[in-house]
Design a protein around this motif. Structure first.
Motif, short mmCIF file in Angstrom:
data_model
loop_
_atom_site.label_atom_id
_atom_site.label_comp_id
_atom_site.label_asym_id
_atom_site.label_seq_id
_atom_site.Cartn_x
_atom_site.Cartn_y
_atom_site.Cartn_z
N LEU A 1 -18.63 45.68 57.85
CA LEU A 1 -19.14 46.61 56.83
C LEU A 1 -20.50 46.14 56.34
CD1 LEU A 1 -18.53 49.03 54.95
CD2 LEU A 1 -17.46 47.41 53.37
N ASP A 2 -21.48 47.03 56.45
CA ASP A 2 -22.79 46.78 55.85
C ASP A 2 -22.78 47.46 54.48
OD1 ASP A 2 -25.48 46.81 55.04
OD2 ASP A 2 -26.18 46.81 57.11
N MET A 3 -22.97 46.68 53.43
CA MET A 3 -22.87 47.21 52.07
C MET A 3 -23.94 48.25 51.77
SD MET A 3 -20.21 45.85 50.81
CE MET A 3 -20.34 46.30 49.08
N ARG A 4 -24.93 48.38 52.64
CA ARG A 4 -25.98 49.37 52.41
C ARG A 4 -25.62 50.73 52.99
NH1 ARG A 4 -30.50 46.00 55.31
NH2 ARG A 4 -28.67 45.67 56.61
N ASP A 5 -24.47 50.82 53.65
CA ASP A 5 -24.08 52.04 54.35
C ASP A 5 -22.99 52.76 53.56
OD1 ASP A 5 -23.07 53.95 56.09
OD2 ASP A 5 -23.22 52.66 57.86
N GLU A 6 -23.39 53.77 52.79
CA GLU A 6 -22.45 54.45 51.90
C GLU A 6 -21.30 55.11 52.67
OE1 GLU A 6 -24.36 57.02 49.06
OE2 GLU A 6 -22.47 57.94 48.47
N ALA A 7 -21.62 55.72 53.80
CA ALA A 7 -20.58 56.39 54.59
C ALA A 7 -19.58 55.36 55.13
CB ALA A 7 -21.21 57.17 55.74
N ALA A 8 -20.10 54.20 55.51
CA ALA A 8 -19.21 53.16 56.04
C ALA A 8 -18.30 52.62 54.93
CB ALA A 8 -20.04 52.01 56.64
N ILE A 9 -18.79 52.54 53.72
CA ILE A 9 -17.93 52.10 52.60
C ILE A 9 -16.81 53.11 52.39
CG2 ILE A 9 -17.87 51.78 50.09
CD1 ILE A 9 -20.58 50.38 50.29
N ALA A 10 -17.16 54.39 52.40
CA ALA A 10 -16.13 55.43 52.22
C ALA A 10 -15.08 55.34 53.33
CB ALA A 10 -16.78 56.81 52.20
N ALA A 11 -15.53 55.15 54.57
CA ALA A 11 -14.60 55.08 55.70
C ALA A 11 -13.73 53.83 55.60
CB ALA A 11 -15.37 55.09 57.01
N PHE A 12 -14.34 52.72 55.21
CA PHE A 12 -13.59 51.46 55.06
C PHE A 12 -12.44 51.63 54.07
CE2 PHE A 12 -13.52 47.96 51.86
CZ PHE A 12 -12.72 47.06 52.56
N VAL A 13 -12.73 52.25 52.94
CA VAL A 13 -11.69 52.42 51.90
C VAL A 13 -10.64 53.41 52.39
CG1 VAL A 13 -11.23 53.24 49.55
CG2 VAL A 13 -13.23 51.76 50.01
N LEU B 1 -12.38 52.33 42.35
CA LEU B 1 -11.92 52.31 40.95
C LEU B 1 -10.56 52.98 40.70
CD1 LEU B 1 -14.77 52.59 38.30
CD2 LEU B 1 -13.03 50.81 38.56
N PRO B 2 -10.30 54.18 41.26
CA PRO B 2 -9.00 54.79 40.96
C PRO B 2 -7.84 53.87 41.32
CG PRO B 2 -10.45 56.37 42.04
CD PRO B 2 -11.15 55.03 42.09
N ARG B 3 -7.92 53.22 42.47
CA ARG B 3 -6.79 52.36 42.85
C ARG B 3 -6.82 51.04 42.10
NH1 ARG B 3 -6.88 52.07 49.19
NH2 ARG B 3 -7.38 54.25 48.88
N LEU B 4 -7.99 50.58 41.66
CA LEU B 4 -8.05 49.35 40.86
C LEU B 4 -7.43 49.59 39.48
CD1 LEU B 4 -11.69 48.20 41.78
CD2 LEU B 4 -9.54 47.27 42.67
N ILE B 5 -7.61 50.79 38.97
CA ILE B 5 -7.00 51.14 37.68
C ILE B 5 -5.48 51.23 37.85
CG2 ILE B 5 -6.76 53.01 35.97
CD1 ILE B 5 -9.84 53.52 36.44
N GLU B 6 -5.07 51.83 38.94
CA GLU B 6 -3.63 51.98 39.20
C GLU B 6 -2.94 50.61 39.28
OE1 GLU B 6 -3.05 54.95 42.26
OE2 GLU B 6 -1.05 54.09 42.63
#
Ligand code: NDP
Ligand code: 8X3
Length: 247
Positions: A54-66, A119-124
């Motif tokens: 995961l490259d932290m600069r890649d927003e789409a990759a972050i979404a896919a990772f999660v 965040l939603p799952r961290l709150i949960e």
């Protein structure tokens, strides 16, 4: 079984944090760009670890990772936003704008993107969020310019998150380390091993395991306690005075 998610687990603090929690019996989600280092972690720790390039600069990759986290790794108890870097040591007027942007995209934009997505799952799960800031957030030094600015953001964002998450049970801490011997100085100086060795020589710097122990300590605190910020330096590093220019 409890789960840690740590970014930038291919070296330095992140790798030490991942291995500390694994050795304590947790399962770990570990990310970074260098796939071969993640593969080495996977082959050592097996089913206890989920690795993702995961490259932290890649927003789409972050979404896919999660979105693609395996079922058994979906509940996260501790998130450590660790991935980050400094690039360059030149004063602002001689600095490289591309390096400034890379630091902001990684240390700031990547960190908030992953945090927002999780965040939603961290709150949960009433998770603990640990953001790796730096003494550079508080104490300026020449050549620290944008790096220090990104870390000031991380520290203040951590406090702001605490405020917003009031009443949720989520805890937020920033760790603000001083000089630590990792690959940090190698990266900052474009792979110059001598610059790195010279900085740390005979200075008894912080090591990755020191920070891993602090993250572990934070994770073991009773749920009614929140450490807001934790500033830690080697004994051999301290403060110097202001500079004065004269005509
Ligand atoms: P290292 O260079 O050893 O580790 C940095 C980690 O960040 C690596 O795993 C690297 O993985 C990852 N990383 C960098 N850029 C990206 C990116 N674009 N996408 C994903 N991962 C990335 O340094 P440290 O362990 O020292 O650094 C960890 C954190 O600690 C950083 O945020 C740093 O600012 C902070 N810090 C360091 C101090 C020090 O003196 N060492 C002191 C205070 C704070 P990969 O290259 O595989 O992507
Ligand atoms: C790293 C510590 O002092 O090199 O964040 O900026 S310092």
């Amino acid at each position: 079984m409890k789960t840690l998610c740590v970014t930038g687990a291919t070296s330095g603090f992140g790798k030490a944090i991942a291995e500390k929690f694994l050795s304590e019996g947790w399962q770990v989600i570990a990310t970074g760009r260098r796939a071969e280092r993640l593969a080495a972690l996977k082959s050592r720790w097996g089913d206890a670890i989920h690795v993702a390039t995961l490259d932290m600069r890649d927003e789409a990759a972050i979404a896919a990772f999660v979105a693609e986290l395996p079922a058994q790794f979906k509940r996260i108890d501790v998130l450590v936003n660790n991935a980050g870097l400094a690039l360059g040591t030149q004063p602002a007027q001689r600095a490289d704008l591309a390096q400034w942007k890379q630091m902001i995209e990684t240390n700031v934009t990547g960190l908030v993107t992953l945090t927002h997505t999780l965040l939603p799952r961290l709150i949960e799960s009433k998770a603990l969020i640990v953001n790796i800031s730096s003494i550079a957030a508080t104490y300026p030094y020449t050549g620290g310019n944008v790096y220090g600015g990104t870390k000031a953001f991380v520290s203040q964002f951590s406090l702001g998150l605490r405020s917003d998450l009031h009443g949720t049970g989520v805890r937020v801490s920033s760790i603000e380390p001083g000089m630590a011997e990792t690959e940090f100085t190698l990266v900052r100086n474009g792979g110059d091993q001598t610059a790195s060795d010279t900085l740390y020589k005979d200075a008894s710097p912080i090591v990755g395991e020191d920070i891993a122990d602090q993250v572990w300590w934070l994770s073991q605190l009773p749920p009614h306690l929140n450490i807001n910020r934790l500033e830690v330096m080697p004994v051999r590093q301290s403060f110097a005075g202001f500079q004065i220019s004269r005509d």
